[in-house]
Motif scaffolding. Structure first.
Motif, PDB file in Angstrom:
ATOM      1  N   TYR A   1      -0.347   4.229 -71.529  1.00  0.00           N
ATOM      2  CA  TYR A   1      -0.554   5.287 -72.513  1.00  0.00           C
ATOM      3  C   TYR A   1      -1.797   6.083 -72.123  1.00  0.00           C
ATOM      4  CZ  TYR A   1       2.941   2.959 -75.383  1.00  0.00           C
ATOM      5  OH  TYR A   1       4.114   2.415 -75.853  1.00  0.00           O
ATOM      6  N   VAL A   2      -1.625   7.385 -71.968  1.00  0.00           N
ATOM      7  CA  VAL A   2      -2.712   8.243 -71.495  1.00  0.00           C
ATOM      8  C   VAL A   2      -3.073   9.279 -72.549  1.00  0.00           C
ATOM      9  CG1 VAL A   2      -3.477   9.831 -69.693  1.00  0.00           C
ATOM     10  CG2 VAL A   2      -1.895   7.964 -69.123  1.00  0.00           C
ATOM     11  N   GLU A   3      -4.300   9.203 -73.040  1.00  0.00           N
ATOM     12  CA  GLU A   3      -4.830  10.192 -73.987  1.00  0.00           C
ATOM     13  C   GLU A   3      -5.725  11.147 -73.210  1.00  0.00           C
ATOM     14  OE1 GLU A   3      -5.268  12.097 -77.609  1.00  0.00           O
ATOM     15  OE2 GLU A   3      -4.018  10.328 -77.255  1.00  0.00           O
ATOM     16  N   VAL A   4      -5.592  12.447 -73.472  1.00  0.00           N
ATOM     17  CA  VAL A   4      -6.354  13.465 -72.752  1.00  0.00           C
ATOM     18  C   VAL A   4      -7.335  14.141 -73.706  1.00  0.00           C
ATOM     19  CG1 VAL A   4      -6.226  15.603 -71.409  1.00  0.00           C
ATOM     20  CG2 VAL A   4      -4.421  13.858 -71.179  1.00  0.00           C
ATOM     21  N   LYS A   5      -8.578  14.281 -73.262  1.00  0.00           N
ATOM     22  CA  LYS A   5      -9.573  14.995 -74.047  1.00  0.00           C
ATOM     23  C   LYS A   5     -10.167  16.133 -73.221  1.00  0.00           C
ATOM     24  CE  LYS A   5      -9.265  12.566 -77.776  1.00  0.00           C
ATOM     25  NZ  LYS A   5      -8.495  13.156 -78.903  1.00  0.00           N
ATOM     26  N   ASN A   6     -10.271  17.297 -73.829  1.00  0.00           N
ATOM     27  CA  ASN A   6     -10.864  18.451 -73.177  1.00  0.00           C
ATOM     28  C   ASN A   6     -12.385  18.384 -73.254  1.00  0.00           C
ATOM     29  OD1 ASN A   6     -10.545  21.328 -72.090  1.00  0.00           O
ATOM     30  ND2 ASN A   6     -11.890  21.618 -73.844  1.00  0.00           N
TER      31      ASN A   6
ATOM     32  N   VAL B   1      -3.267  -1.844 -75.728  1.00  0.00           N
ATOM     33  CA  VAL B   1      -3.710  -2.885 -74.808  1.00  0.00           C
ATOM     34  C   VAL B   1      -3.454  -4.265 -75.418  1.00  0.00           C
ATOM     35  CG1 VAL B   1      -5.712  -3.917 -73.681  1.00  0.00           C
ATOM     36  CG2 VAL B   1      -5.421  -1.434 -73.673  1.00  0.00           C
ATOM     37  N   ALA B   2      -3.712  -4.396 -76.720  1.00  0.00           N
ATOM     38  CA  ALA B   2      -3.489  -5.669 -77.407  1.00  0.00           C
ATOM     39  C   ALA B   2      -2.019  -6.067 -77.389  1.00  0.00           C
ATOM     40  CB  ALA B   2      -3.997  -5.579 -78.852  1.00  0.00           C
TER      41      ALA B   2
ATOM     42  N   HIS C   1       0.269  -3.514 -73.091  1.00  0.00           N
ATOM     43  CA  HIS C   1       0.437  -2.322 -72.264  1.00  0.00           C
ATOM     44  C   HIS C   1      -0.907  -1.940 -71.642  1.00  0.00           C
ATOM     45  CE1 HIS C   1       4.294  -2.024 -74.242  1.00  0.00           C
ATOM     46  NE2 HIS C   1       3.712  -1.903 -75.436  1.00  0.00           N
ATOM     47  N   SER C   2      -0.892  -0.883 -70.834  1.00  0.00           N
ATOM     48  CA  SER C   2      -2.131  -0.314 -70.306  1.00  0.00           C
ATOM     49  C   SER C   2      -2.454   0.957 -71.079  1.00  0.00           C
ATOM     50  CB  SER C   2      -1.992   0.011 -68.810  1.00  0.00           C
ATOM     51  OG  SER C   2      -1.741  -1.161 -68.056  1.00  0.00           O
ATOM     52  N   ALA C   3      -3.725   1.285 -71.157  1.00  0.00           N
ATOM     53  CA  ALA C   3      -4.140   2.486 -71.882  1.00  0.00           C
ATOM     54  C   ALA C   3      -5.301   3.129 -71.146  1.00  0.00           C
ATOM     55  CB  ALA C   3      -4.536   2.150 -73.320  1.00  0.00           C
ATOM     56  N   VAL C   4      -5.261   4.460 -71.097  1.00  0.00           N
ATOM     57  CA  VAL C   4      -6.243   5.212 -70.327  1.00  0.00           C
ATOM     58  C   VAL C   4      -6.697   6.443 -71.100  1.00  0.00           C
ATOM     59  CG1 VAL C   4      -6.642   6.531 -68.210  1.00  0.00           C
ATOM     60  CG2 VAL C   4      -5.235   4.465 -68.141  1.00  0.00           C
ATOM     61  N   MET C   5      -7.990   6.699 -71.082  1.00  0.00           N
ATOM     62  CA  MET C   5      -8.544   7.943 -71.597  1.00  0.00           C
ATOM     63  C   MET C   5      -8.899   8.814 -70.398  1.00  0.00           C
ATOM     64  SD  MET C   5      -9.482   9.849 -74.126  1.00  0.00           S
ATOM     65  CE  MET C   5      -9.561   8.732 -75.534  1.00  0.00           C
ATOM     66  N   VAL C   6      -8.333  10.027 -70.352  1.00  0.00           N
ATOM     67  CA  VAL C   6      -8.665  10.965 -69.286  1.00  0.00           C
ATOM     68  C   VAL C   6      -9.443  12.128 -69.878  1.00  0.00           C
ATOM     69  CG1 VAL C   6      -7.782  12.581 -67.568  1.00  0.00           C
ATOM     70  CG2 VAL C   6      -6.677  10.357 -67.861  1.00  0.00           C
TER      71      VAL C   6
ATOM     72  N   ALA D   1     -13.410   0.269 -77.287  1.00  0.00           N
ATOM     73  CA  ALA D   1     -12.130   0.394 -76.581  1.00  0.00           C
ATOM     74  C   ALA D   1     -12.274  -0.051 -75.130  1.00  0.00           C
ATOM     75  CB  ALA D   1     -11.643   1.833 -76.654  1.00  0.00           C
ATOM     76  N   LYS D   2     -13.360   0.341 -74.509  1.00  0.00           N
ATOM     77  CA  LYS D   2     -13.619  -0.050 -73.122  1.00  0.00           C
ATOM     78  C   LYS D   2     -13.718  -1.569 -72.995  1.00  0.00           C
ATOM     79  CE  LYS D   2     -17.033   0.658 -69.413  1.00  0.00           C
ATOM     80  NZ  LYS D   2     -18.330   1.308 -69.073  1.00  0.00           N
ATOM     81  N   ASP D   3     -14.376  -2.199 -73.963  1.00  0.00           N
ATOM     82  CA  ASP D   3     -14.577  -3.648 -73.921  1.00  0.00           C
ATOM     83  C   ASP D   3     -13.264  -4.423 -73.995  1.00  0.00           C
ATOM     84  OD1 ASP D   3     -17.287  -3.269 -73.719  1.00  0.00           O
ATOM     85  OD2 ASP D   3     -17.714  -3.690 -75.834  1.00  0.00           O
ATOM     86  N   VAL D   4     -12.232  -3.848 -74.617  1.00  0.00           N
ATOM     87  CA  VAL D   4     -10.952  -4.565 -74.728  1.00  0.00           C
ATOM     88  C   VAL D   4      -9.958  -4.144 -73.652  1.00  0.00           C
ATOM     89  CG1 VAL D   4     -11.249  -4.923 -77.203  1.00  0.00           C
ATOM     90  CG2 VAL D   4      -9.957  -2.931 -76.397  1.00  0.00           C
ATOM     91  N   GLY D   5     -10.405  -3.282 -72.736  1.00  0.00           N
ATOM     92  CA  GLY D   5      -9.540  -2.972 -71.602  1.00  0.00           C
ATOM     93  C   GLY D   5      -9.005  -1.568 -71.488  1.00  0.00           C
ATOM     94  N   VAL D   6      -9.420  -0.648 -72.346  1.00  0.00           N
ATOM     95  CA  VAL D   6      -9.007   0.754 -72.199  1.00  0.00           C
ATOM     96  C   VAL D   6      -9.802   1.358 -71.039  1.00  0.00           C
ATOM     97  CG1 VAL D   6      -8.912   3.022 -73.275  1.00  0.00           C
ATOM     98  CG2 VAL D   6      -8.425   0.975 -74.635  1.00  0.00           C
ATOM     99  N   ALA D   7      -9.101   1.896 -70.058  1.00  0.00           N
ATOM    100  CA  ALA D   7      -9.754   2.492 -68.893  1.00  0.00           C
ATOM    101  C   ALA D   7     -10.080   3.951 -69.171  1.00  0.00           C
ATOM    102  CB  ALA D   7      -8.849   2.376 -67.673  1.00  0.00           C
TER     103      ALA D   7
END
Length: 234
Positions: free
Chosen positions: A132-137, A168-169, A172-177, A205-211
């Motif tokens: 799951y990829v979240e995008v922030k401007n 992540v819980a 799945h994988s999760a990423v902030m771009v 979020a980073k501590d639980v595995g969000v990249a």
């Protein structure tokens, strides 16, 4: 991403009511009101008299025919339209410019997930694993070379981080771009003085595995492309 037609240049009179901007066009001196697709504070990017570029639409259903796309600030062209980042990141992923997000079997946009949300980009591998990829401007720069997010308080942004952590819980994988719509930043940090709650939510979020990854843009009058990695210093 190429603009559909050449942009129109002008000088900014003022940005107001969040989504409106008055601009004097260079071509004929007319003052027009343009749509400003940016809900943030635009700190440092709304100085009256700044050189700006607008796109124009012939759609008869549109009340405002112009949209504010670019401003010249700190000697660089900066993209301010927050409608573009998802497309720019999609193009970067498909071109292999975000190495960690390459090699997936499919990419979908605006997919429903969580309790009542849509993820910006959903990547799926051949074996069905989802990322799951979240995008922030990002376009705030208060210190030369350093991009910062956010430029205003964003409770919605903190909510998105929690939703990524939930994915992540679930296995799945999760990423902030972070999409940096300016070419003059090599590093990104969090503006904890502007929104300490977001900074805290990001760390959790980073501590639980969000990249998290950041990519900077080449901003031109004919288009914008996400082309270069930006280091994250958090």
């Amino acid at each position: 991403m190429k603009f559909a037609a050449p942009l129109v240049s002008g000088r900014l009179v003022k940005r107001y009511k969040r989504f409106l901007a008055d601009v004097i066009l260079d071509a004929d001196g007319r003052e027009v009101t343009a749509h400003c697709a940016n809900p943030g504070s635009m700190l440092g990017l709304k100085e009256p008299g700044s050189r700006v570029w607008l796109s124009h639409s012939d759609n008869p259903k549109r009340k405002l025919k112009y949209s504010w796309e670019i401003i010249e600030a700190d000697g660089a062209l900066v993209g301010i339209n927050t409608a573009h980042p998802n497309k720019l990141v999609e193009e970067a992923i498909e071109a292999g410019r975000i190495e960690a997000l390459s090699g997936y079997a499919s990419l979908r946009r605006e997919v429903k997930y969580g309790k009542n949300s849509r993820i910006d980009i959903l990547l799926e591998s051949a074996d069905g694993h989802k990322t799951y990829v979240e995008v922030k401007n990002v376009h705030l720069m208060r210190q030369a070379g350093l991009a910062e997010f956010p430029d205003s308080v964003t409770a919605r942004g903190a909510k998105h981080l929690q939703e990524l952590a939930d994915m992540v819980a679930e296995g799945h994988s999760a990423v902030m771009v972070f999409l940096v719509q300016r070419p003059d930043c090599s590093t990104l940090s969090l503006a904890a003085d502007i929104d300490p709650n977001y900074a805290s939510a990001f760390q959790q979020a980073k501590d639980v595995g969000v990249a998290a990854y950041a990519i900077g843009c080449d901003v031109r009058q004919d288009g914008i492309d996400a082309v270069k990695p930006v280091a994250i210093n958090v």
